[in-house]
Design a protein around this motif. Structure first.
Motif, PDB file in Angstrom:
ATOM      1  N   ASP A   8       0.827  -1.198   0.000  1.00 48.99           N
ATOM      2  CA  ASP A   8       0.000   0.000   0.000  1.00 48.99           C
ATOM      3  C   ASP A   8       0.866   1.255   0.000  1.00 48.99           C
ATOM      4  OD1 ASP A   8      -2.690  -1.345   0.458  1.00 48.99           O
ATOM      5  OD2 ASP A   8      -1.571  -2.031   2.220  1.00 48.99           O
ATOM      6  N   LEU A   9       0.452   2.230  -0.795  1.00 49.67           N
ATOM      7  CA  LEU A   9       1.120   3.532  -0.850  1.00 49.67           C
ATOM      8  C   LEU A   9       0.139   4.591  -0.388  1.00 49.67           C
ATOM      9  CD1 LEU A   9       3.425   5.489  -1.740  1.00 49.67           C
ATOM     10  CD2 LEU A   9       2.372   5.498  -4.017  1.00 49.67           C
ATOM     11  N   TYR A  10       0.562   5.385   0.602  1.00 52.60           N
ATOM     12  CA  TYR A  10      -0.251   6.510   1.063  1.00 52.60           C
ATOM     13  C   TYR A  10       0.358   7.817   0.585  1.00 52.60           C
ATOM     14  CZ  TYR A  10      -2.950   3.642   4.367  1.00 52.60           C
ATOM     15  OH  TYR A  10      -3.788   2.715   4.933  1.00 52.60           O
ATOM     16  N   ALA A 237       5.047  -4.884  -5.107  1.00 58.73           N
ATOM     17  CA  ALA A 237       3.896  -5.611  -4.570  1.00 58.73           C
ATOM     18  C   ALA A 237       2.682  -4.699  -4.397  1.00 58.73           C
ATOM     19  CB  ALA A 237       4.258  -6.250  -3.227  1.00 58.73           C
ATOM     20  N   LEU A 238       2.705  -3.541  -5.019  1.00 60.95           N
ATOM     21  CA  LEU A 238       1.681  -2.524  -4.797  1.00 60.95           C
ATOM     22  C   LEU A 238       0.289  -3.001  -5.222  1.00 60.95           C
ATOM     23  CD1 LEU A 238       1.248   0.441  -3.889  1.00 60.95           C
ATOM     24  CD2 LEU A 238       1.511   1.089  -6.293  1.00 60.95           C
ATOM     25  N   GLU A 239      -0.683  -2.797  -4.315  1.00 61.12           N
ATOM     26  CA  GLU A 239      -2.069  -3.158  -4.587  1.00 61.12           C
ATOM     27  C   GLU A 239      -3.022  -1.972  -4.454  1.00 61.12           C
ATOM     28  OE1 GLU A 239      -3.084  -6.338  -1.977  1.00 61.12           O
ATOM     29  OE2 GLU A 239      -1.663  -7.762  -2.867  1.00 61.12           O
ATOM     30  N   ASN A 240      -2.685  -1.042  -3.554  1.00 62.51           N
ATOM     31  CA  ASN A 240      -3.590   0.077  -3.279  1.00 62.51           C
ATOM     32  C   ASN A 240      -2.817   1.381  -3.129  1.00 62.51           C
ATOM     33  OD1 ASN A 240      -6.399  -1.245  -2.659  1.00 62.51           O
ATOM     34  ND2 ASN A 240      -4.906  -2.467  -1.503  1.00 62.51           N
ATOM     35  N   ILE A 241      -3.432   2.467  -3.589  1.00 58.62           N
ATOM     36  CA  ILE A 241      -2.909   3.802  -3.354  1.00 58.62           C
ATOM     37  C   ILE A 241      -3.995   4.601  -2.640  1.00 58.62           C
ATOM     38  CG2 ILE A 241      -2.112   5.965  -4.402  1.00 58.62           C
ATOM     39  CD1 ILE A 241      -0.950   4.325  -6.694  1.00 58.62           C
ATOM     40  N   TYR A 242      -3.654   5.138  -1.470  1.00 64.12           N
ATOM     41  CA  TYR A 242      -4.584   5.934  -0.679  1.00 64.12           C
ATOM     42  C   TYR A 242      -4.129   7.392  -0.707  1.00 64.12           C
ATOM     43  CZ  TYR A 242      -5.884   1.367   1.245  1.00 64.12           C
ATOM     44  OH  TYR A 242      -6.292   0.063   1.393  1.00 64.12           O
ATOM     45  N   ILE A 243      -5.015   8.268  -1.120  1.00 66.88           N
ATOM     46  CA  ILE A 243      -4.723   9.701  -1.121  1.00 66.88           C
ATOM     47  C   ILE A 243      -5.611  10.345  -0.064  1.00 66.88           C
ATOM     48  CG2 ILE A 243      -4.627  11.809  -2.493  1.00 66.88           C
ATOM     49  CD1 ILE A 243      -4.348  10.119  -4.981  1.00 66.88           C
ATOM     50  N   LEU A 244      -4.985  10.775   1.032  1.00 71.45           N
ATOM     51  CA  LEU A 244      -5.737  11.259   2.184  1.00 71.45           C
ATOM     52  C   LEU A 244      -5.471  12.746   2.422  1.00 71.45           C
ATOM     53  CD1 LEU A 244      -5.147   8.311   4.706  1.00 71.45           C
ATOM     54  CD2 LEU A 244      -6.903   8.538   2.924  1.00 71.45           C
ATOM     55  N   GLY A 245      -6.533  13.547   2.349  1.00 70.29           N
ATOM     56  CA  GLY A 245      -6.424  14.972   2.649  1.00 70.29           C
ATOM     57  C   GLY A 245      -5.566  15.751   1.683  1.00 70.29           C
ATOM     58  N   TYR A 246      -5.548  15.321   0.445  1.00 74.86           N
ATOM     59  CA  TYR A 246      -4.654  15.923  -0.546  1.00 74.86           C
ATOM     60  C   TYR A 246      -5.420  16.874  -1.451  1.00 74.86           C
ATOM     61  CZ  TYR A 246      -0.685  16.091  -3.776  1.00 74.86           C
ATOM     62  OH  TYR A 246       0.381  16.507  -4.541  1.00 74.86           O
ATOM     63  N   SER A 247      -4.795  17.996  -1.780  1.00 72.81           N
ATOM     64  CA  SER A 247      -5.417  18.986  -2.645  1.00 72.81           C
ATOM     65  C   SER A 247      -5.072  18.711  -4.109  1.00 72.81           C
ATOM     66  CB  SER A 247      -4.938  20.392  -2.268  1.00 72.81           C
ATOM     67  OG  SER A 247      -5.352  21.337  -3.230  1.00 72.81           O
ATOM     68  N   PHE A 248      -6.081  18.726  -4.951  1.00 72.31           N
ATOM     69  CA  PHE A 248      -5.861  18.554  -6.381  1.00 72.31           C
ATOM     70  C   PHE A 248      -5.832  19.908  -7.082  1.00 72.31           C
ATOM     71  CE2 PHE A 248      -6.691  14.261  -5.331  1.00 72.31           C
ATOM     72  CZ  PHE A 248      -6.256  13.475  -6.380  1.00 72.31           C
ATOM     73  N   ASN A 249      -5.208  20.891  -6.438  1.00 70.52           N
ATOM     74  CA  ASN A 249      -5.102  22.196  -7.077  1.00 70.52           C
ATOM     75  C   ASN A 249      -4.056  22.163  -8.184  1.00 70.52           C
ATOM     76  OD1 ASN A 249      -2.516  22.582  -5.946  1.00 70.52           O
ATOM     77  ND2 ASN A 249      -3.367  23.514  -4.106  1.00 70.52           N
ATOM     78  N   GLU A 250      -3.893  23.278  -8.832  1.00 69.20           N
ATOM     79  CA  GLU A 250      -3.021  23.361 -10.008  1.00 69.20           C
ATOM     80  C   GLU A 250      -1.593  22.928  -9.713  1.00 69.20           C
ATOM     81  OE1 GLU A 250      -1.346  26.819 -13.065  1.00 69.20           O
ATOM     82  OE2 GLU A 250      -3.004  27.248 -11.711  1.00 69.20           O
ATOM     83  N   ILE A 251      -1.081  23.265  -8.539  1.00 73.91           N
ATOM     84  CA  ILE A 251       0.301  22.940  -8.190  1.00 73.91           C
ATOM     85  C   ILE A 251       0.432  21.492  -7.754  1.00 73.91           C
ATOM     86  CG2 ILE A 251       2.237  23.503  -6.669  1.00 73.91           C
ATOM     87  CD1 ILE A 251       1.114  26.352  -6.495  1.00 73.91           C
TER      88      ILE A 251
END
Length: 324
Positions: A8-10, A237-251
């Protein structure tokens, strides 16, 4: 970092800290300045002409400062110095002297402000770790995981006991000698083009000084991406990527696009679990996904409050599936 270790990748953004009660927004930075460096706060709000985005979208606003407004504010002071130097060195032909003479130029007058902003920012960030140990670790994080942390704090280490070897603090970390990275994403040419008129007959050379100064407030995204690449290549061995509290702004979306476009990640087809805070955030994320190269069935959206002490893998999240 060993291969085949992490399933897992956070990717941790500032919303993760805010969710836990850390006062880490740029509005909190403004409040800190009001108490600890009011002169700098006033100086910044004058330079940015009370731009309402300065504290709401701080990093982007750093690159949106208005050249004509700044030149007008510093104009009389600079012209007086230039006139005195021209009279001393050029006699009756001051027009032959460049607009910038040694340290007597727009960039030199503004440079100390950049240093003061960086110094104050570092001082503020150091205060954010102070109360973390009193907060509640209310999210179930996977044990077999690696973390790319965009926060300067040690929330992962202090609250969740994550080992430092499993974390990349990509923008630096408080309580270390790291240089804390923040800023806009515009290069000097973009700044010049945004602040000049193509119909003008004469080129205002002080725009170069201005662009150099604004350039000091730029975040080196390319360098940060070079830190991410070797990590991605080892997540066999990556199965999941978790994006927590992340901004998808331009930068910030640049990083997620880089990761999603990585051939190794693409070929692994991990499932992406992405948190959002507002409905507007949700729309922005959906638009991002539409332009990505990933399979649209490989995404799940949720709010952080929905996963408090809940395992995302085992939770029935069918109601949160995205339909694009």
């Amino acid at each position: 970092m060993k291969e085949n270790r992490f399933k897992d990748l956070y990717i941790i953004g500032n919303g993760f800290d805010l969710h836990h009660g850390v006062k880490s927004s740029y509005n909190h930075f403004k409040i800190w300045l009001e108490k600890n460096d009011k002169d700098l706060l006033l100086e910044m709000e004058v330079l940015w002409n009370n731009n309402f985005q300065l504290w709401g979208d701080f990093e982007r606003a750093l690159g949106d400062i208005d050249y004509k407004y700044v030149k007008e504010k510093f104009g009389k002071y600079l012209h007086k110095e230039h006139y005195e130097i021209k009279q001393k060195f050029q006699g009756n032909h001051p027009e032959l002297l460049p607009s910038c003479i040694g340290n007597h130029c727009l960039e030199a007058k503004l440079r100390p402000i950049v240093k003061k902003i960086a110094h104050a920012f570092n001082r503020w960030v150091l205060t954010l770790n102070q109360d973390i140990s009193t907060l509640n670790p209310n999210i179930d994080l996977k044990e077999n995981a690696f973390f790319i942390n965009f926060n300067y704090t040690e929330t992962l280490e202090i609250l969740y006991g994550i080992h430092t070897n499993s974390i990349l603090h990509i923008h630096g970390k408080a309580n270390t000698k790291d240089c804390l990275l923040f800023g806009h994403n515009k290069n000097s040419m973009q700044i010049i083009l945004e602040n000049t008129n193509s119909n003008e007959c004469f080129y205002d050379t002080t725009i170069d000084d201005f662009a150099m100064w604004v350039g000091y407030l730029m975040k080196n995204v390319d360098y940060n991406l070079s830190l991410v690449s070797p990590i991605l290549d080892k997540l066999t061995a990556l199965e999941n990527i978790y994006i927590l509290g992340y901004s998808f702004n331009e930068i910030d979306s640049t990083y997620i696009r880089y990761i999603s476009n990585n051939n190794f990640i693409y070929n692994r087809h991990p499932h992406w679990h992405i948190s959002y805070y507002t409905e507007k955030d949700k729309i922005i994320i959906k638009e991002f996904i539409k332009t990505s190269r990933l399979n649209k069935n490989e995404f799940t959206l949720f709010k952080l409050k929905e996963i408090v002490k809940t395992d995302l893998i085992n939770k029935d999240n069918s109601s949160m599936k995205m339909h694009l």
